[in-house]
Design a protein around this motif. Structure first.
Motif, mmCIF file in Angstrom:
data_model
loop_
_atom_site.group_PDB
_atom_site.id
_atom_site.type_symbol
_atom_site.label_atom_id
_atom_site.label_comp_id
_atom_site.label_asym_id
_atom_site.label_seq_id
_atom_site.Cartn_x
_atom_site.Cartn_y
_atom_site.Cartn_z
ATOM 1 N N CYS A 1 0.837 -1.187 0.000
ATOM 2 C CA CYS A 1 0.000 0.000 0.000
ATOM 3 C C CYS A 1 0.880 1.248 0.000
ATOM 4 N N ILE A 2 0.299 2.355 -0.445
ATOM 5 C CA ILE A 2 1.006 3.619 -0.575
ATOM 6 C C ILE A 2 0.398 4.612 0.402
ATOM 7 N N LEU B 1 5.042 -1.279 2.565
ATOM 8 C CA LEU B 1 4.422 0.036 2.702
ATOM 9 C C LEU B 1 5.378 1.081 2.128
ATOM 10 N N VAL B 2 4.924 1.832 1.143
ATOM 11 C CA VAL B 2 5.713 2.894 0.533
ATOM 12 C C VAL B 2 5.164 4.226 1.035
ATOM 13 N N MET B 3 6.038 5.046 1.654
ATOM 14 C CA MET B 3 5.570 6.276 2.292
ATOM 15 C C MET B 3 6.334 7.488 1.774
ATOM 16 N N SER B 4 5.630 8.602 1.741
ATOM 17 C CA SER B 4 6.253 9.877 1.391
ATOM 18 C C SER B 4 5.300 10.995 1.761
ATOM 19 N N ALA B 5 5.844 12.205 1.776
ATOM 20 C CA ALA B 5 4.989 13.365 1.981
ATOM 21 C C ALA B 5 4.584 13.987 0.656
ATOM 22 N N THR B 6 5.354 13.706 -0.379
ATOM 23 C CA THR B 6 5.000 14.211 -1.709
ATOM 24 C C THR B 6 5.591 13.289 -2.759
#
Length: 677
Positions: free
Chosen positions: A52-53, A199-204
């Motif tokens: 999930c992103i 899990l792929v995470m980022s703020a932008t």
């Protein structure tokens, strides 16, 4: 300066506070973070999907809290299973960070939240340093370290959850991890053993790109917070962004409360050390009756202890000023920062696959990077960002930076991919595939380095030397230098040299070399070039017991030399495991130069005329850098470590070599290139 129009609201681009818990108290209680309202939704989304992103706004707490949410939920559900001895050191949760300072500071922060020491339940692993134990269940680590682990186990079976944080940065290691983790995910899903959640995470980031890549992975948006930030641009282009940044700093210092910290972005260690020294001198001079300032540098080639100083609370009535490279753009939050000064530049490497040369040069940043830097000022309260470039120039910047994979030498990446048993690089599942010329150039270089050999149908396999080279966390050229030195009975010397080449400059204020400093350094100078001069400094440092006094007298950067010593220990341990021939050549330094020639053979330049040299690869005209001990000398053939593009092209870190050595080590490569043969 001109204030930005209202529609220039900053992009939200970072993760929750990463301050060092061992130095200061957390800014915000974990239970007060916005992400806690979505705890159930986060847990349900992760465990209901293979991948999930998460797009999480700044300040939401995703980096510090999500690993805890997932661990606690899994522990509650599978407590009996996890307590079994067979599960010990398995079912780990990995959370990757692009930079070591972030991995360490986050781990320490989270460990403090659970009232434990770092290295117990919460740990970290970065290059040449780690704090983990058999009890560790959540491991913050650099993406490079997880990539190294994938060499031993491509399916990453000791992890049940892998979190790829700050995915928007698109570093070389991160892009490789996307493909490796995707492959591991598919394999473990088919095997129906030891399931994996990613899990792929980022703020932008471009969520569609990542969602499509991971087979239409669901996207979850996490609410955060961002205080308003006023953005100002200079009215005219600044020819000297360092001077402009310094002027702006003291304008802020004279007009704002001392408890408001300032963060300045510059491009490299030399600039940062120089401006920190200048700030101290201006304040100490007393000519303007300025209030006290503590200037603190922040860049990659610093010891962890030195990096952590930026998180320490400043005494009352003293201004904290952090001067940082782009290491401060994301992943870390420095307490107390109210003002950001952005020079608008970054130092990057660009690679030309046709010539095989990497050029290190200062370039303009992207709009995304500009907003990343701006966002540093609005973490705890309203802030201000001062950009040392006009608004018109900002509008012309590219929207996002080019992924490192598309602008760097792929030799290191190709070696790692082949080491995991993927024999056709072109079939690797890249998020953004490099062009075939870059892939071909990487394979050609590795072939010349004797690391790989062609097999069938565009496939390659590692040679025995290639398997050994893949074990080193180094550029393949430097790994080849180590293997060559083993055969030439000078591995002890090469270990020292490669270690010192793996850190930034060891000479203080090298950006402003004067005659007195040149005289001071002559005692270390070796006529054969810079590499042996560096080796001489290292040996003398050791013989003088690594003392501060010796370093101060000789204008030597002690912290970088100490880091080189730590790197040498790690590399030597790998050499022992590989059963290499660890011997010293004493003072027979011609053997060291021969080993350098075998590894750096693609970085060769021949004397042309006057002060000009010509690289044998692209036939470009270059000059010896003024900082080199060979500046002014005219050796016929040299190898070099780095090519720098400023107003001219310079080669730096140079050693004199014999043409016969080059031809003997790689006759096919040099038979049509070297005119001195």
């Amino acid at each position: 300066m001109v204030k930005a129009p209202p529609d220039h609201s900053p992009m939200v681009v970072d993760s929750q506070d990463l301050s060092s818990s061992t130095i200061m108290n957390p800014i915000t209680s974990p239970n007060q973070l916005p992400i806690h309202s979505m705890r159930k939704k986060i847990i349900q989304t992760v465990f209901s999907n293979d991948c999930c992103i998460f797009l999480g706004e700044t300040g939401c707490g995703k980096t510090t809290q999500i690993p805890r949410f997932l661990y606690e939920a899994r522990e509650k559900k599978f407590k009996n299973l996890l307590n079994k001895k067979s599960q010990r050191n398995k079912n780990l949760i990995a959370c990757t960070q692009p930079r070591r300072v972030a991995a360490i500071s986050v781990a320490e922060r989270v460990a403090s939240e659970v009232n434990q020491n770092c290295g117990e339940l919460i740990g970290y692993s970065v290059r040449f340093d780690e704090a983990i134990s058999r009890r560790t269940k959540i491991k913050y680590m650099t993406d490079g370290m997880l990539l190294r682990e994938a060499l031993l186990d491509p399916y990453l079976r000791q992890y049940s959850i892998i979190i790829l944080d700050e995915a928007h940065e698109r570093t070389l290691h991160t892009d490789l991890l996307f493909g490796i983790v995707k492959q591991a995910l598919e394999y473990r899903k088919k095997s129906q053993k030891n399931s994996l959640h990613v899990l792929v995470m980022s703020a932008t980031m471009n969520v569609d790109l990542f969602s499509n890549y991971f087979n239409q992975a669901p996207v979850l948006y996490l609410q955060g917070r961002q205080y308003p930030i006023d953005v100002f641009h200079v009215q005219e282009t600044q020819t000297d962004y360092i001077h402009a940044s310094l002027i702006t700093l003291f304008q802020i210092h004279r007009t704002t409360p001392l408890n408001e910290g300032i963060l300045i972005f510059l491009t490299g260690q030399d600039e940062i050390d120089s401006i920190c020294k200048t700030i101290k001198q201006i304040v100490a001079s007393g000519t303007e009756s300025l209030e006290p300032i503590i200037p603190l540098p922040l860049y990659a080639n610093m010891t962890t202890v030195k990096q952590m100083l930026v998180f320490k609370q400043t005494p009352e009535n003293i201004r904290k000023v952090i001067v940082s490279t782009n290491i401060g753009e994301t992943s870390i939050t420095i307490p107390g920062i109210r003002h950001v000064i952005d020079c608008g530049r970054v130092k990057t490497k660009t690679y030309n696959p046709q010539t095989g040369l990497e050029i290190l040069q200062v370039q303009k940043i992207s709009q995304a990077q500009a907003w990343q830097r701006t966002g540093r000022a609005g973490r705890e309260c309203p802030g201000t960002c001062y950009r040392m470039y006009p608004e018109e120039e900002f509008e012309q910047l590219p929207s996002t930076p080019i992924p490192e994979l598309l602008r760097c030498n792929l030799a290191t990446a190709a070696l790692q991919i082949l080491a995991m048993g993927i024999t056709n690089i072109s079939t690797f599942d890249f998020l953004s595939k490099p062009d075939e010329k870059s892939i071909a150039a990487a394979l050609r270089e590795l072939t010349y380095l004797c690391a790989i050999q062609p097999s069938n149908d565009n496939t390659y396999e590692l040679t025995d030397d290639g398997r050994k080279m893949a074990c080193f966390p180094l550029d393949p050229k430097l790994s080849r230098c180590l293997l060559a030195s083993s055969g030439l009975n000078c591995l002890e010397e090469m270990l020292k040299l490669v270690s010192i080449m793996s850190v930034d400059t060891i000479f203080l204020t090298s950006s402003n070399i004067n005659e007195k400093m040149k005289m001071q350094r002559q005692k270390f100078t070796m006529n054969e070039g810079d590499h042996l001069t560096l080796l001489n400094v290292y040996k003398t440092f050791i013989s003088n017991k690594k003392t501060k006094e010796w370093c101060q007298i000789n204008k030597i950067n002690r912290r970088n030399l100490l880091r080189a010593c730590a790197i040498r220990k790690q590399l030597r341990r790998i050499c022992i495991e590989l059963q290499l021939n660890i011997k010293s050549c004493g003072t027979k330094y011609s053997l060291v130069r021969q080993a350098l020639a075998q590894g750096l053979f693609m970085n060769v330049a021949e004397y042309l005329k006057e002060n000009d040299y010509r690289t044998i690869n692209d036939r470009h005209i270059v000059k010896i850098h003024p900082s080199s001990v060979l500046f002014g000398a005219k050796p016929s053939v040299v190898v070099f470590t780095e090519l720098i593009q400023t107003t001219k092209r310079f080669i730096r870190d140079i050693t004199v070599v014999e043409p016969d050595w080059l031809i003997e080590s790689n006759p096919e490569y040099f038979k049509t290139r070297l005119s001195s043969k």
